[in-house]
Every structure is written in C-alpha cells, then in structure tokens.
Design a protein around this motif. Structure first.
Motif, PDB file in Angstrom:
ATOM      1  N   LEU A  51       0.810  -1.183   0.015  1.00  0.00           N
ATOM      2  CA  LEU A  51      -0.058  -0.048   0.040  1.00  0.00           C
ATOM      3  C   LEU A  51       0.686   1.244  -0.067  1.00  0.00           C
ATOM      4  CD1 LEU A  51      -2.831  -0.958   2.293  1.00  0.00           C
ATOM      5  CD2 LEU A  51      -3.054  -0.752  -0.053  1.00  0.00           C
ATOM      6  N   LYS A  52       2.175   1.153   0.621  1.00  0.00           N
ATOM      7  CA  LYS A  52       2.955   2.347   0.449  1.00  0.00           C
ATOM      8  C   LYS A  52       3.711   2.648  -0.641  1.00  0.00           C
ATOM      9  CE  LYS A  52       3.679   1.754   5.479  1.00  0.00           C
ATOM     10  NZ  LYS A  52       4.507   1.474   6.629  1.00  0.00           N
ATOM     11  N   LEU A  53       3.550   1.610  -1.631  1.00  0.00           N
ATOM     12  CA  LEU A  53       4.465   1.543  -3.014  1.00  0.00           C
ATOM     13  C   LEU A  53       4.012   3.026  -3.709  1.00  0.00           C
ATOM     14  CD1 LEU A  53       4.982  -1.868  -4.003  1.00  0.00           C
ATOM     15  CD2 LEU A  53       6.768  -0.452  -3.185  1.00  0.00           C
ATOM     16  N   GLY A  54       2.678   3.188  -3.862  1.00  0.00           N
ATOM     17  CA  GLY A  54       2.280   4.422  -4.570  1.00  0.00           C
ATOM     18  C   GLY A  54       2.412   5.705  -4.366  1.00  0.00           C
ATOM     19  N   ASP A  55       2.874   5.887  -2.909  1.00  0.00           N
ATOM     20  CA  ASP A  55       3.114   7.434  -2.482  1.00  0.00           C
ATOM     21  C   ASP A  55       4.503   7.768  -3.164  1.00  0.00           C
ATOM     22  OD1 ASP A  55       3.016   9.623  -0.881  1.00  0.00           O
ATOM     23  OD2 ASP A  55       2.857   8.796   0.775  1.00  0.00           O
ATOM     24  N   LEU A  63       8.297   6.193   5.040  1.00  0.00           N
ATOM     25  CA  LEU A  63       7.256   5.076   5.302  1.00  0.00           C
ATOM     26  C   LEU A  63       7.611   3.886   4.865  1.00  0.00           C
ATOM     27  CD1 LEU A  63       3.929   7.176   5.379  1.00  0.00           C
ATOM     28  CD2 LEU A  63       5.343   5.925   7.464  1.00  0.00           C
ATOM     29  N   LEU A  64       7.949   3.801   3.251  1.00  0.00           N
ATOM     30  CA  LEU A  64       8.155   2.728   2.642  1.00  0.00           C
ATOM     31  C   LEU A  64       9.721   2.096   3.185  1.00  0.00           C
ATOM     32  CD1 LEU A  64       7.741   0.767   0.494  1.00  0.00           C
ATOM     33  CD2 LEU A  64       8.966   1.994  -1.071  1.00  0.00           C
ATOM     34  N   ALA A  65      10.491   2.778   3.713  1.00  0.00           N
ATOM     35  CA  ALA A  65      11.709   2.309   4.153  1.00  0.00           C
ATOM     36  C   ALA A  65      11.463   1.548   5.410  1.00  0.00           C
ATOM     37  CB  ALA A  65      12.757   3.422   4.188  1.00  0.00           C
ATOM     38  N   THR A  66      10.578   2.183   6.371  1.00  0.00           N
ATOM     39  CA  THR A  66      10.351   1.699   7.708  1.00  0.00           C
ATOM     40  C   THR A  66       9.691   0.253   7.284  1.00  0.00           C
ATOM     41  OG1 THR A  66       8.458   2.718   7.972  1.00  0.00           O
ATOM     42  CG2 THR A  66      10.463   3.899   8.654  1.00  0.00           C
TER      43      THR A  66
END
Length: 125
Positions: A51-55, A63-66
């Motif tokens: 879900l974080k991939l599109g941001d 957020l993706l890294a965490t």
C-alpha cells in the motif's frame, strides 16, 4: 474522508499491533510466542508495504523504508524459526533471537505509525 488513507492507516496500525502481540511475553519462553501470530504479522506487514508503494512524497519514501525494514526482520525471524525447528530443534536461546528480530521490526513499525500520525496531524482539512 479519504478511503485510501483509512485503508492504509488500518494496515499500518494492524501491522504494528500484530507485531507487538508476537513480541510481548517472556523472551525465553517458547509458549509465549505463536508461530501463527508471526505469520499474520508478516502477511499484514507485506500488505502495508504494498500500500505504501504508490506514495511519491518524501514521507512516503520514509514510510516505505520503515516498512521494508520490518518486512526483512520479520522474514528473518520466520526463517530462523523454520531452519532451527527442522534442524536442531527449538530452544530458549533461538527463541530469544527470533523475539529480538521481531523487536527490531516492532521499532520500525512504531516509527512508521508515529510518522503516519504526525503527517495526519500536519495535514490541512
């Protein structure tokens, strides 16, 4: 209300709570930590990562890294669990390693939730 934000927030917070549920308990006691809860934490963390991939914002990158850090540590914990069960057998020392890996993932999830809440509070209506 933004439905995408609700779904994303739901999975981010659920990932943290499942991770905490696995982490909580005596570190050396095997019965305190369920393999099914670890599996659920991995699956929900992977969904939250997707879900974080599109941001495309700077915060989205953090957020993706965490989330990737949490995924790697939880998958490593499951790998250690699987290898030891089928080779030497589970003992309290191995369970301490698995719980420690889960603790690192929990810290990454807490960071992710804190950043998410901070961004939500910062955003304008």
């Amino acid at each position: 209300m933004n439905l995408d934000k609700v779904i994303s927030g739901f999975f981010i917070i659920l990932a943290m709570t499942l991770n905490f549920g696995f982490f909580y308990g005596d570190m050396n006691t095997i019965a305190s930590h369920s393999k099914y809860e670890l599996f659920a934490a991995i699956v929900i963390n992977l969904i939250a990562t997707i879900l974080k991939l599109g941001d495309k914002t700077q915060l989205g990158s953090v957020l993706l890294a965490t989330s990737l850090v949490a995924d790697i540590q939880l998958i490593a914990a499951a790998t250690v669990w699987t290898i030891t069960v089928y080779s030497i057998g589970m003992n309290s020392e191995i369970m301490a390693i698995i719980v420690s890996l889960s603790g690192g993932a929990l810290l990454a999830n807490i960071t992710s939730v804190a950043l998410y809440v901070g961004d939500t509070l910062k955003s304008k209506r």
